[in-house]
Design a protein around this motif. Structure first.
Motif, PDB file in Angstrom:
ATOM      1  N   GLY A  84     -26.909  12.775   7.424  1.00 53.81           N
ATOM      2  CA  GLY A  84     -25.848  13.807   7.404  1.00 53.81           C
ATOM      3  C   GLY A  84     -24.395  13.382   6.641  1.00 53.81           C
ATOM      4  N   GLU A  85     -24.356  11.981   7.349  1.00 51.90           N
ATOM      5  CA  GLU A  85     -22.882  11.401   6.555  1.00 51.90           C
ATOM      6  C   GLU A  85     -23.138  11.005   5.090  1.00 51.90           C
ATOM      7  OE1 GLU A  85     -22.594   8.008   9.291  1.00 51.90           O
ATOM      8  OE2 GLU A  85     -21.663   9.436  11.092  1.00 51.90           O
ATOM      9  N   SER A  86     -24.597  10.406   4.871  1.00 52.80           N
ATOM     10  CA  SER A  86     -24.703  10.006   3.495  1.00 52.80           C
ATOM     11  C   SER A  86     -24.679  11.195   2.713  1.00 52.80           C
ATOM     12  CB  SER A  86     -26.019   9.456   3.360  1.00 52.80           C
ATOM     13  OG  SER A  86     -26.451   9.068   2.116  1.00 52.80           O
ATOM     14  N   LEU A  87     -25.280  12.492   2.892  1.00 53.71           N
ATOM     15  CA  LEU A  87     -25.136  13.646   2.265  1.00 53.71           C
ATOM     16  C   LEU A  87     -23.738  14.207   2.078  1.00 53.71           C
ATOM     17  CD1 LEU A  87     -28.404  15.712   3.519  1.00 53.71           C
ATOM     18  CD2 LEU A  87     -27.768  14.235   1.342  1.00 53.71           C
ATOM     19  N   ARG A  88     -22.969  14.097   3.000  1.00 52.16           N
ATOM     20  CA  ARG A  88     -21.667  14.846   2.818  1.00 52.16           C
ATOM     21  C   ARG A  88     -20.733  13.861   1.865  1.00 52.16           C
ATOM     22  NH1 ARG A  88     -19.073  16.836   8.490  1.00 52.16           N
ATOM     23  NH2 ARG A  88     -17.773  17.488   7.133  1.00 52.16           N
ATOM     24  N   ARG A  89     -21.303  12.580   1.850  1.00 50.33           N
ATOM     25  CA  ARG A  89     -20.406  11.828   0.891  1.00 50.33           C
ATOM     26  C   ARG A  89     -21.036  12.012  -0.323  1.00 50.33           C
ATOM     27  NH1 ARG A  89     -20.921   7.795   5.015  1.00 50.33           N
ATOM     28  NH2 ARG A  89     -22.752   7.015   3.880  1.00 50.33           N
ATOM     29  N   ALA A  90     -22.211  12.025  -0.784  1.00 48.97           N
ATOM     30  CA  ALA A  90     -22.813  12.151  -2.051  1.00 48.97           C
ATOM     31  C   ALA A  90     -22.630  13.610  -2.732  1.00 48.97           C
ATOM     32  CB  ALA A  90     -24.347  11.830  -1.931  1.00 48.97           C
ATOM     33  N   LEU A  91     -22.666  14.507  -1.826  1.00 51.46           N
ATOM     34  CA  LEU A  91     -22.824  15.995  -2.486  1.00 51.46           C
ATOM     35  C   LEU A  91     -21.267  16.566  -2.194  1.00 51.46           C
ATOM     36  CD1 LEU A  91     -26.118  16.981  -0.988  1.00 51.46           C
ATOM     37  CD2 LEU A  91     -25.642  16.422  -3.309  1.00 51.46           C
ATOM     38  N   THR A  92     -20.335  16.266  -3.463  1.00 50.81           N
ATOM     39  CA  THR A  92     -19.096  16.907  -3.068  1.00 50.81           C
ATOM     40  C   THR A  92     -18.844  18.650  -3.074  1.00 50.81           C
ATOM     41  OG1 THR A  92     -18.828  16.922  -5.739  1.00 50.81           O
ATOM     42  CG2 THR A  92     -18.143  15.088  -4.370  1.00 50.81           C
ATOM     43  N   GLN A  93     -19.810  19.229  -3.689  1.00 46.08           N
ATOM     44  CA  GLN A  93     -20.048  20.487  -3.352  1.00 46.08           C
ATOM     45  C   GLN A  93     -20.227  21.122  -2.005  1.00 46.08           C
ATOM     46  OE1 GLN A  93     -22.052  18.697  -5.124  1.00 46.08           O
ATOM     47  NE2 GLN A  93     -23.841  19.754  -5.668  1.00 46.08           N
ATOM     48  N   VAL A  94     -20.709  20.275  -1.179  1.00 49.90           N
ATOM     49  CA  VAL A  94     -20.983  20.645   0.225  1.00 49.90           C
ATOM     50  C   VAL A  94     -19.669  20.872   1.030  1.00 49.90           C
ATOM     51  CG1 VAL A  94     -21.930  20.071   2.328  1.00 49.90           C
ATOM     52  CG2 VAL A  94     -23.265  19.720   0.112  1.00 49.90           C
ATOM     53  N   LYS A  95     -19.326  22.078   1.713  1.00 48.15           N
ATOM     54  CA  LYS A  95     -18.227  22.186   2.333  1.00 48.15           C
ATOM     55  C   LYS A  95     -18.323  21.684   3.852  1.00 48.15           C
ATOM     56  CE  LYS A  95     -15.258  26.204   4.001  1.00 48.15           C
ATOM     57  NZ  LYS A  95     -15.087  27.470   3.994  1.00 48.15           N
ATOM     58  N   THR A  96     -19.470  21.892   4.305  1.00 53.42           N
ATOM     59  CA  THR A  96     -19.822  21.652   5.847  1.00 53.42           C
ATOM     60  C   THR A  96     -21.090  21.181   6.142  1.00 53.42           C
ATOM     61  OG1 THR A  96     -18.215  23.163   6.415  1.00 53.42           O
ATOM     62  CG2 THR A  96     -19.646  22.405   8.144  1.00 53.42           C
ATOM     63  N   LEU A  97     -21.444  20.124   6.635  1.00 56.89           N
ATOM     64  CA  LEU A  97     -22.783  19.549   6.910  1.00 56.89           C
ATOM     65  C   LEU A  97     -22.517  19.098   8.194  1.00 56.89           C
ATOM     66  CD1 LEU A  97     -25.523  19.461   5.685  1.00 56.89           C
ATOM     67  CD2 LEU A  97     -25.088  17.028   5.078  1.00 56.89           C
ATOM     68  N   ILE A  98     -23.498  19.812   9.393  1.00 53.38           N
ATOM     69  CA  ILE A  98     -23.325  19.165  10.705  1.00 53.38           C
ATOM     70  C   ILE A  98     -25.032  18.726  11.124  1.00 53.38           C
ATOM     71  CG2 ILE A  98     -21.305  20.419  11.092  1.00 53.38           C
ATOM     72  CD1 ILE A  98     -22.956  22.450  12.454  1.00 53.38           C
ATOM     73  N   PRO A  99     -25.121  17.977  12.138  1.00 56.52           N
ATOM     74  CA  PRO A  99     -26.332  17.726  12.689  1.00 56.52           C
ATOM     75  C   PRO A  99     -26.532  18.614  13.778  1.00 56.52           C
ATOM     76  CG  PRO A  99     -24.894  16.064  13.552  1.00 56.52           C
ATOM     77  CD  PRO A  99     -24.135  17.133  12.463  1.00 56.52           C
ATOM     78  N   THR A 100     -27.940  19.191  14.214  1.00 56.12           N
ATOM     79  CA  THR A 100     -28.132  19.965  15.148  1.00 56.12           C
ATOM     80  C   THR A 100     -29.624  19.394  15.657  1.00 56.12           C
ATOM     81  OG1 THR A 100     -27.269  21.836  14.072  1.00 56.12           O
ATOM     82  CG2 THR A 100     -28.665  22.100  15.979  1.00 56.12           C
ATOM     83  N   SER A 101     -29.618  19.324  16.998  1.00 50.75           N
ATOM     84  CA  SER A 101     -30.779  18.886  17.829  1.00 50.75           C
ATOM     85  C   SER A 101     -31.032  19.718  18.914  1.00 50.75           C
ATOM     86  CB  SER A 101     -30.524  17.420  18.391  1.00 50.75           C
ATOM     87  OG  SER A 101     -30.373  16.491  17.313  1.00 50.75           O
ATOM     88  N   VAL A 102     -32.442  20.162  19.092  1.00 50.30           N
ATOM     89  CA  VAL A 102     -32.653  21.127  19.966  1.00 50.30           C
ATOM     90  C   VAL A 102     -33.816  20.812  20.926  1.00 50.30           C
ATOM     91  CG1 VAL A 102     -33.465  23.724  20.118  1.00 50.30           C
ATOM     92  CG2 VAL A 102     -32.191  22.975  18.202  1.00 50.30           C
ATOM     93  N   GLU A 103     -33.511  21.148  22.139  1.00 48.84           N
ATOM     94  CA  GLU A 103     -34.605  20.625  23.344  1.00 48.84           C
ATOM     95  C   GLU A 103     -34.610  21.627  24.244  1.00 48.84           C
ATOM     96  OE1 GLU A 103     -37.410  18.290  24.372  1.00 48.84           O
ATOM     97  OE2 GLU A 103     -36.017  17.291  23.268  1.00 48.84           O
ATOM     98  N   TYR A 104     -35.850  22.213  24.443  1.00 48.49           N
ATOM     99  CA  TYR A 104     -36.121  23.490  25.591  1.00 48.49           C
ATOM    100  C   TYR A 104     -36.474  22.698  26.660  1.00 48.49           C
ATOM    101  CZ  TYR A 104     -38.171  27.678  27.452  1.00 48.49           C
ATOM    102  OH  TYR A 104     -38.559  28.787  28.151  1.00 48.49           O
ATOM    103  N   THR A 105     -35.356  23.314  27.877  1.00 46.00           N
ATOM    104  CA  THR A 105     -35.393  22.696  29.199  1.00 46.00           C
ATOM    105  C   THR A 105     -34.901  23.739  30.203  1.00 46.00           C
ATOM    106  OG1 THR A 105     -35.112  20.631  30.567  1.00 46.00           O
ATOM    107  CG2 THR A 105     -33.273  21.451  29.224  1.00 46.00           C
ATOM    108  N   ALA A 106     -35.055  23.239  31.521  1.00 37.93           N
ATOM    109  CA  ALA A 106     -34.623  23.989  32.467  1.00 37.93           C
ATOM    110  C   ALA A 106     -33.199  23.689  32.844  1.00 37.93           C
ATOM    111  CB  ALA A 106     -35.299  24.051  33.850  1.00 37.93           C
ATOM    112  N   LEU A 107     -32.525  24.825  33.039  1.00 34.43           N
ATOM    113  CA  LEU A 107     -30.839  24.756  33.571  1.00 34.43           C
ATOM    114  C   LEU A 107     -30.954  25.192  34.891  1.00 34.43           C
ATOM    115  CD1 LEU A 107     -31.050  25.189  30.339  1.00 34.43           C
ATOM    116  CD2 LEU A 107     -28.330  25.431  30.921  1.00 34.43           C
ATOM    117  N   GLU A 108     -29.809  24.728  35.818  1.00 30.30           N
ATOM    118  CA  GLU A 108     -29.947  25.149  37.217  1.00 30.30           C
ATOM    119  C   GLU A 108     -28.484  25.268  37.497  1.00 30.30           C
ATOM    120  OE1 GLU A 108     -30.788  23.069  41.621  1.00 30.30           O
ATOM    121  OE2 GLU A 108     -32.088  22.441  39.917  1.00 30.30           O
TER     122      GLU A 108
END
Length: 399
Positions: A84-108
């Motif tokens: 993500g950091e590399s793409l943000r530096r290389a692609l000047t036309q990108v306004k925002t680029l953020i990482p997203t990770s997802v895990e399905y689990t139980a909450l209590e």
């Protein structure tokens, strides 16, 4: 015979048999109304889709590794924070680029458990997805940098755990790690909502660093971004895919989802449905035209003596032909006008009920009027020609 005289004669003839005239026009009315309504509703639906897409951001995109079959596991190399950091530096036309990770689990919460998708992301996520905060706030840049144990939950988890109570400040246990609730998101009605996996609207959002610590993983499931301009989207996506493949030494291992794809799919579906229903409406117009021909043939038979008398006093074949053609055209034209009014009214009602912008199509109305005149000419020509060819003496002796 002048055109005005012909129109007067045609209207008089149609008024003589009002019920028959009305029933004959019914097929034309229904067919034209269906065509106008379908086209108008289709245009309104397309406009509604475009408005929704523009509201949610039509320059958004999601990059993710290709998955293997039905397992959902990525093939080749996955994504990293450094990508993500590399793409943000290389692609000047990108306004925002953020990482997203997802895990399905139980909450209590207070020994009450519920499962949800735990999303690790950045403070820009809410603005990028244009998510509204119903209560509280989203986590800040400071909380993100310090990997604070804070969580923003959605409406579903709020109702499951807290009911009508206030969730702010409460502790939610994720993988035995307590996280403090700082905000509640409003229901997600964006175009990207259908892209998310898992239970509908069962999501919790935490800083990516906290997610990485809780689940002991540094993987990034997807990179979500937006360009400054919609025109840059296609080129940016191609460049991002190429750069990722170069970084990981792979070939064509990264896919992209963007809202424009959804727009194109919706437009294609709209065109197919509009064409299909329009075809059905066209068949009803054909049936209406056959009805006009049938009634005109009956009219010629009923008025045989009248035709013979007119020819006997000097009427020419072209006068008789013009008279019956005008009757058929007036019949179909009145039906077309009534059909247009009914079609517009129906479309306006549907647009009101579905909260769509009521868009009238000028070319559809023009085509409907032209088509109705054409139906009158086409299906009225044979009966008119038959009337014009009658022999005067035979017609006068007709009983």
């Amino acid at each position: 015979m002048s055109l005005l005289e012909g129109l007067r004669g045609a209207l008089f003839s149609l008024r003589t048999n009002k019920l028959r005239t009305g029933l004959t026009m019914l097929g034309i009315i229904i067919g034209i109304a269906a065509v106008i309504a379908v086209v108008t509703i289709g245009l309104g639906g397309k406009a509604a889709i475009m408005l929704e897409m523009e509201k949610n951001g039509i320059n958004l995109f999601i990059l993710y590794p290709k998955s293997a079959g039905q397992t959902g596991e990525s093939v080749g190399s996955g994504l990293t924070i450094q990508d993500g950091e590399s793409l943000r530096r290389a692609l000047t036309q990108v306004k925002t680029l953020i990482p997203t990770s997802v895990e399905y689990t139980a909450l209590e919460v207070n020994q009450k458990r519920s499962s949800a998708m735990i999303v690790g992301t950045t403070p820009e996520f809410a603005d990028l997805r244009r998510r509204e905060i119903a209560n509280g706030r989203y986590f800040s840049e400071e909380e993100f940098s310090a990997d604070r144990r804070v969580v923003v939950i959605d409406q579903t988890l709020t109702e499951d755990f807290f009911g009508a109570g206030n969730p702010l400040g409460q502790q939610v246990i994720i993988q035995n790690v307590p996280c403090r609730v700082i905000g509640v998101l409003a229901k997600d009605e964006s175009a990207f909502a259908q892209f998310d996996m898992g239970p509908k609207n069962a999501f919790a959002y935490i800083p990516w660093g906290s997610w990485s610590d809780i689940f002991q993983s540094t993987r990034v499931d997807q990179l979500e971004g937006a360009t400054y301009r919609e025109a840059d989207l296609k080129g940016t996506i191609a460049s991002a895919q190429r750069l990722l493949n170069v970084r990981h030494g792979t070939m064509d291992q990264y896919e992209v989802y963007n809202v424009q794809q959804l727009v194109q799919s919706a437009n294609q579906i709209t065109r197919i449905l509009t064409s299909f229903i329009g075809l059905v409406a066209g068949i009803s117009l054909l049936v209406g035209g056959i009805g006009i021909m049938n009634i005109m043939l009956v009219s010629v038979t009923e008025r045989t003596r009248e035709i013979g008398l007119r020819k006997a006093v000097g009427a020419k074949e072209r006068d008789i032909l013009a008279q019956f053609l005008l009757e058929a055209i007036v019949l179909s034209l009145i039906g077309g006008i009534l059909g247009i009014a009914l079609g517009i009214g129906s479309a306006q009602l549907v647009a009101y009920l579905l909260h769509w912008p009521p868009l009238l199509s000028g070319w559809a109305i023009f085509s409907a009027v032209t088509f109705s005149i054409g139906v009158g000419l086409f299906f009225g020509f044979y009966p008119a020609l038959k009337a014009a060819k009658l022999e005067p003496m035979a017609a006068l002796r007709y009983e």
